[in-house]
Design an enzyme around this catalytic site. Structure first.
Site, PDB file in Angstrom:
ATOM      1  N   LYS A   1       0.810  -1.323   0.192  1.00  0.00           N
ATOM      2  CA  LYS A   1       0.063  -0.066  -0.102  1.00  0.00           C
ATOM      3  C   LYS A   1       0.852   1.235  -0.139  1.00  0.00           C
ATOM      4  CE  LYS A   1      -4.347  -1.658   0.612  1.00  0.00           C
ATOM      5  NZ  LYS A   1      -4.041  -2.974   1.202  1.00  0.00           N
TER       6      LYS A   1
ATOM      7  N   GLU B   1      -9.700   6.322   3.354  1.00  0.00           N
ATOM      8  CA  GLU B   1     -10.355   5.349   3.972  1.00  0.00           C
ATOM      9  C   GLU B   1      -9.740   3.977   4.087  1.00  0.00           C
ATOM     10  OE1 GLU B   1      -9.491   3.426   0.556  1.00  0.00           O
ATOM     11  OE2 GLU B   1      -9.851   5.282   0.621  1.00  0.00           O
TER      12      GLU B   1
ATOM     13  N   SER C   1       1.736  -9.930  -1.053  1.00  0.00           N
ATOM     14  CA  SER C   1       1.464  -8.483  -0.982  1.00  0.00           C
ATOM     15  C   SER C   1       1.704  -7.719   0.431  1.00  0.00           C
ATOM     16  CB  SER C   1      -0.052  -8.277  -1.552  1.00  0.00           C
ATOM     17  OG  SER C   1      -0.938  -9.286  -0.828  1.00  0.00           O
TER      18      SER C   1
END
Ligand SMILES: *Cc1c(COP(=O)(O)O)cnc(C)c1O
Length: 401
Positions: A97, A119, A386
């Site tokens: 991210k 968010e 990930s």
């Protein structure tokens, strides 16, 4: 590959369409700011100074390039294809991210914005955003569903520790979809001084394109690394798909390589039963949600269905529009792993490699675990790890121990 399976190099078009998907389905007040964002991105994209700053931070602050690791014991256990893990779990804050959060905060600075909102579902994107806001001394507000705040309490503490305000969202299912609605509401009222760092390859144009481009570094590195290690491209790429950012980041640099097969793995939850999964290509339909036209889970009246997954990061009713397009043209295959299969893979990787994957990533691992043994030993798989599973240990312990 047939011509139909070759994506057009011009996707998205100027208004953000990937074939029949994507676009800008937002309130009128957001049209001008989104166009301004697209223009700022276009100028940044071609500015060497932007890339120099981003590359420096990705390297020195975040730890890129991440390794491409040969999982020898897992390969031996499964008895087929050679498996490489792209180690996004080793990145600063523990998941992919931050690649996107960092790129977008640099864009926000170019736009002169002073305040950041975001968010978050699992909390990973909230943590990445709070991190880059601390790094650049920007005001930060994170919207998070109340249910998710309870499921991911540690991430709430991390965000607050770095100076972010975490606002609990209580409506509806009190998870990611409601948090996105609140963030959008805030943005409509604050857009002159606020940038919204959207966390996945979703939402209105230009977000799916920007997020994809910020995550492409995963695939660009993986391509170079597998060529160094094996002297050829992989036969198969695998990634889990929530909104789709880690998957599109890995896949995109290989899209023109017709011999590279790609599989995206959605959350099959408790099986493909309405409201018990989040696999949009299993029983989903075309619709519009939160800014974009894409494949989503809705009932016959067009009401968005409840979703379920053991992993909060895959628990969302819509998939990114570029994935809907790649599915349409047959370039990427999509499958799903159930909660039980993901948990089994979580345990398998921990046991045989000493690596605890995020429950999201465990869905990709579950597919590899299922298929690797049936592939020849000469074939090569690259699977995107990930994120790391530290955040999930408490939840998984209820199922596994
Ligand atoms: C958020 C998250 C995902 C799902 O998001 P995508 O945009 O589909 O990548 C997957 N893995 C991890 C570790 C995450 O934190």
């Amino acid at each position: 590959m047939s011509a139909v399976a070759t994506p057009s190099p011009t996707v998205p078009d100027a208004t953000g369409h990937f074939g029949r998907f994507g676009g800008m389905f937002v309130p009128e007040t957001l049209m001008a700011p989104l166009r301004e964002l697209a223009a700022a991105y276009e100028s940044a994209r071609t500015d060497p100074a932007f890339h120099a700053e981003l590359d420096d931070l990705l390297h020195n602050y975040c730890g890129r390039p991440t390794p491409l690791y040969f999982a020898q014991r897992w390969t031996e256990l499964l008895g087929g294809a050679k498996i490489y893990l792209k180690r996004e779990d080793l990145l600063h804050t523990g998941a992919h991210k931050i690649n996107n959060a960092l790129g977008q905060i640099l864009l926000a600075r170019r736009l002169g914005k002073k305040r950041i909102i975001a968010e978050t579902g699992a909390g990973q994107h909230g943590v990445a955003t709070a991190t880059v806001c601390a790094r650049f001394g920007m005001e930060c507000v994170i919207y998070m569903g109340k249910v998710d705040m309870e499921r991911q309490a540690l991430n709430v503490v991390r965000m607050r520790l770095m100076g972010a305000e975490v606002r609990a969202v209580t409506g509806g299912q009190a998870t990611l979809k409601e948090a996105v609605n609140e963030a959008m509401r805030d943005w409509v009222a604050s857009v002159d001084h606020t940038h919204y760092i959207l966390g996945s390859a979703l939402g209105s144009h230009p977000f799916p394109m920007i997020v994809r481009d910020m995550q492409r570094v995963i695939g660009v590195e993986a391509r170079r690394q597998i060529l160094e290690k094996e002297g050829r491209l992989p036969d198969l790429l695998v990634a889990c798909v929530g909104g789709g950012s880690n998957a599109i980041g890995l896949f995109h640099p290989f899209i023109g390589d017709e011999d590279v097969r790609m599989v995206g793995v959605e959350a099959g939850g408790e099986g493909i039963i309405p409201e018990r999964h989040a696999a949009r290509f299993q029983g989903g339909k075309l619709g519009v949600l939160q800014g974009t036209k894409t494949w989503l889970l809705a009932n016959d009246d067009g009401q968005i269905e409840l979703t379920h997954s053991v992993s909060a990061g895959l628990d969302y009713a819509a998939i990114g529009p570029e994935h809907a397009y790649l599915h349409d043209i047959g370039r990427v295959e999509y499958t799903y792993a159930t909660d039980a299969e993901a948990l089994a893979a979580f345990k398998e990787l921990a046991h045989c490699e000493g690596i605890i994957p995020a429950l999201e990533s465990s869905h990709a691992m579950a597919y590899v675990s299922k298929i690797a043994g049936s592939l020849p030993k000469s074939s090569l798989i690259v699977v995107n790890l990930s994120g790391r599973g530290d955040k999930d240990v408490e939840q998984a312990s209820k199922f596994l121990l």
